[in-house]
Design an enzyme around this catalytic site. Structure first.
Site, short mmCIF file in Angstrom:
data_model
loop_
_atom_site.label_atom_id
_atom_site.label_comp_id
_atom_site.label_asym_id
_atom_site.label_seq_id
_atom_site.Cartn_x
_atom_site.Cartn_y
_atom_site.Cartn_z
N PHE A 136 0.85 -1.20 0.00
CA PHE A 136 0.00 0.00 0.00
C PHE A 136 0.88 1.24 0.00
O PHE A 136 1.79 1.35 0.82
CB PHE A 136 -0.93 0.02 1.22
CG PHE A 136 -1.92 1.15 1.15
CD1 PHE A 136 -3.07 1.04 0.37
CD2 PHE A 136 -1.70 2.33 1.84
CE1 PHE A 136 -3.97 2.10 0.27
CE2 PHE A 136 -2.60 3.39 1.75
CZ PHE A 136 -3.74 3.28 0.97
N ASP A 221 9.17 2.56 1.07
CA ASP A 221 8.05 3.33 1.60
C ASP A 221 8.02 3.08 3.10
O ASP A 221 7.56 2.04 3.57
CB ASP A 221 6.76 2.87 0.91
CG ASP A 221 5.52 3.54 1.52
OD1 ASP A 221 5.63 4.14 2.59
OD2 ASP A 221 4.44 3.42 0.89
N LYS A 250 3.07 9.93 8.18
CA LYS A 250 2.44 9.47 9.43
C LYS A 250 3.15 9.97 10.69
O LYS A 250 2.99 11.13 11.05
CB LYS A 250 2.36 7.94 9.42
CG LYS A 250 1.31 7.39 8.44
CD LYS A 250 1.07 5.93 8.67
CE LYS A 250 0.09 5.30 7.69
NZ LYS A 250 -1.31 5.48 8.03
#
Ligand SMILES: Cc1ncc(COP(=O)(O)O)c(C=O)c1O
Length: 401
Positions: A136, A221, A250
């Site tokens: 993702f 990532d 995040k």
């Protein structure tokens, strides 16, 4: 006006289906909703609130910067952005930083940079991007297409081209797919949304070597794994494999929206003036908060604390499992953990999440079969014990129907 769940259906685009609980206040790893009900937070805003809610260092950075200057745009640089970039480059392999506002945007920048780098250096043929099933990377059209769930990118017309997916940890498939036409490989150094799946050490090592052999860039990532989540500042440091480009978001802002793409001087050269940009990227408010979060997390005490707290979680979850026999394994690293449901409870992760909320615990799922925990990195041992006690009650409720 009543700001309740019904109002959501009335005024919000229906792409989310949030819980009926509306939190109004948070402190550390405790949250209170509109009715005053208290929750222990094992979700951390999906691995974002690395220092819990309203951490004094972040509140103070926000207030201080909020009274100085909020926004300038990329026409001018600013002190918090420069300081944060210096700290990120000092602490990692990278020499250069590009700031964005989210994980997807940091990844979008990474992918565009990789394509531009390959075009400049090798020509138009070298455009293939290899990524992994269940990966993702965000919801922009490029990043969601690179993500490994076609269902998320289907239904929006023609997709960005030349993106190939293989199974995570399947070295043979990867080896067959990579070639001199591969421009970049994008991977999470521990798949989060896909179900908390760790990479085999040999697999990541081999991916790095094959990228080198074929002159392809390796993009990690680290939007979910970064900033202390796995017990290292960045997960690549624990794996001993260094990427060419790394993305972070995040936890980077501890709850304030910010994203960053990190890379080397040589690769960064290919994003020349005018090639890419963002109005808000590197905004002083976001960078000031992120700098405070970074200073607080990047200490021996906090990073070692993550490893110790992982053990508390594992011991607690294993004890619950001894009693109720619901999990086949507890996996993940640091405070990115997944309790995988066994055959008897297959597909019922959401039931555990709902029961947890009823018992005063915020948790997450990763797919339909994994209950995921991504709490604050500085959650206290007492809060972990209290949260696990509430989780045990939730498990008992699901098991007893
Ligand atoms: C690994 C990874 N990359 C990218 C993203 C997208 O980040 P954002 O929602 O901030 O765009 C996420 C979000 O869950 C993620 O886990």
């Amino acid at each position: 006006m009543q700001a309740n769940r019904e109002l959501f259906d009335e005024v919000m685009v229906p792409n989310y289906n949030p819980s009926a609980v509306i939190p109004v206040k948070g402190e550390g790893s405790r949250v209170w909703d509109q009715t005053g009900k208290e929750f222990i937070d094992f979700a951390g805003g999906i691995a974002v609130n690395c220092l819990g809610h309203c951490h004094p260092a972040l509140v103070s950075a926000l207030k201080e910067q909020g009274e100085k200057i909020w926004h300038l745009s990329n026409v001018m640089t600013n002190e918090p952005a420069l300081r944060l970039a210096k700290k990120l480059t000092d602490a990692t392999f990278a020499d250069k930083v590009y700031f964005a506002n989210s994980g997807a945007e940091a990844n979008e920048a990474a992918l565009k940079l990789a394509r531009r780098w390959a075009l400049d250096k090798f020509g138009a043929e070298k455009s293939q991007i290899i990524a992994f099933n269940k990966g993702f990377h965000g919801r922009t059209f490029f990043t969601v297409t690179v993500g490994g769930q076609a269902a998320y990118s289907d239904g929006f017309g023609p997709k960005p081209a030349d993106i190939t997916h293989v199974d995570y940890n399947d070295l043979a498939a990867f080896e067959k797919t990579i070639s001199d036409n591969t421009c970049a490989v994008m991977m999470e150094p521990l798949q989060g949304e896909g179900g908390i799946i760790s990479p085999n050490a040999e697999f990541v090592q081999a991916v790095r070597e094959l990228c080198d052999k074929h002159n392809a860039l390796l993009i990690f990532d680290e939007v979910q794994t970064g900033v202390g989540r796995t017990g290292d500042l960045y997960a690549y440091q624990g794996l001993g494999v260094t990427p060419d480009i790394l993305t972070s978001a995040k936890a980077l802002g501890g709850g304030f929206p910010i994203g960053a793409m990190l890379t080397t001087t040589e690769i960064a050269t290919h994003l020349k003036v005018g090639t890419h940009g963002s109005t808000y990227g590197g905004n002083p408010l976001a960078c000031a908060v992120a700098e405070a979060a970074f200073d607080t997390v990047n200490t021996e005490a906090v990073l070692a604390g993550v490893k110790a707290k992982e053990q508390l979680f594992r011991d607690g979850l294993n004890a619950i499992n001894d009693k109720y026999k619901v999990f086949s394994e507890v996996r993940g690293k640091g405070l990115l953990l997944g309790a995988v449901l066994n055959d008897k409870f297959e597909g019922r992760a959401r039931d555990f999440l709902v029961a947890s909320a009823e018992h005063g615990l915020m948790s997450l799922v990763a797919g339909t079969n994994v209950v995921r925990f991504t709490p604050s990195l500085v959650i206290t041992d007492e809060e972990i014990q209290e949260g696990l006690a509430r989780f045990e009650k939730a498990v008992a409720a699901v098991v007893n129907g």
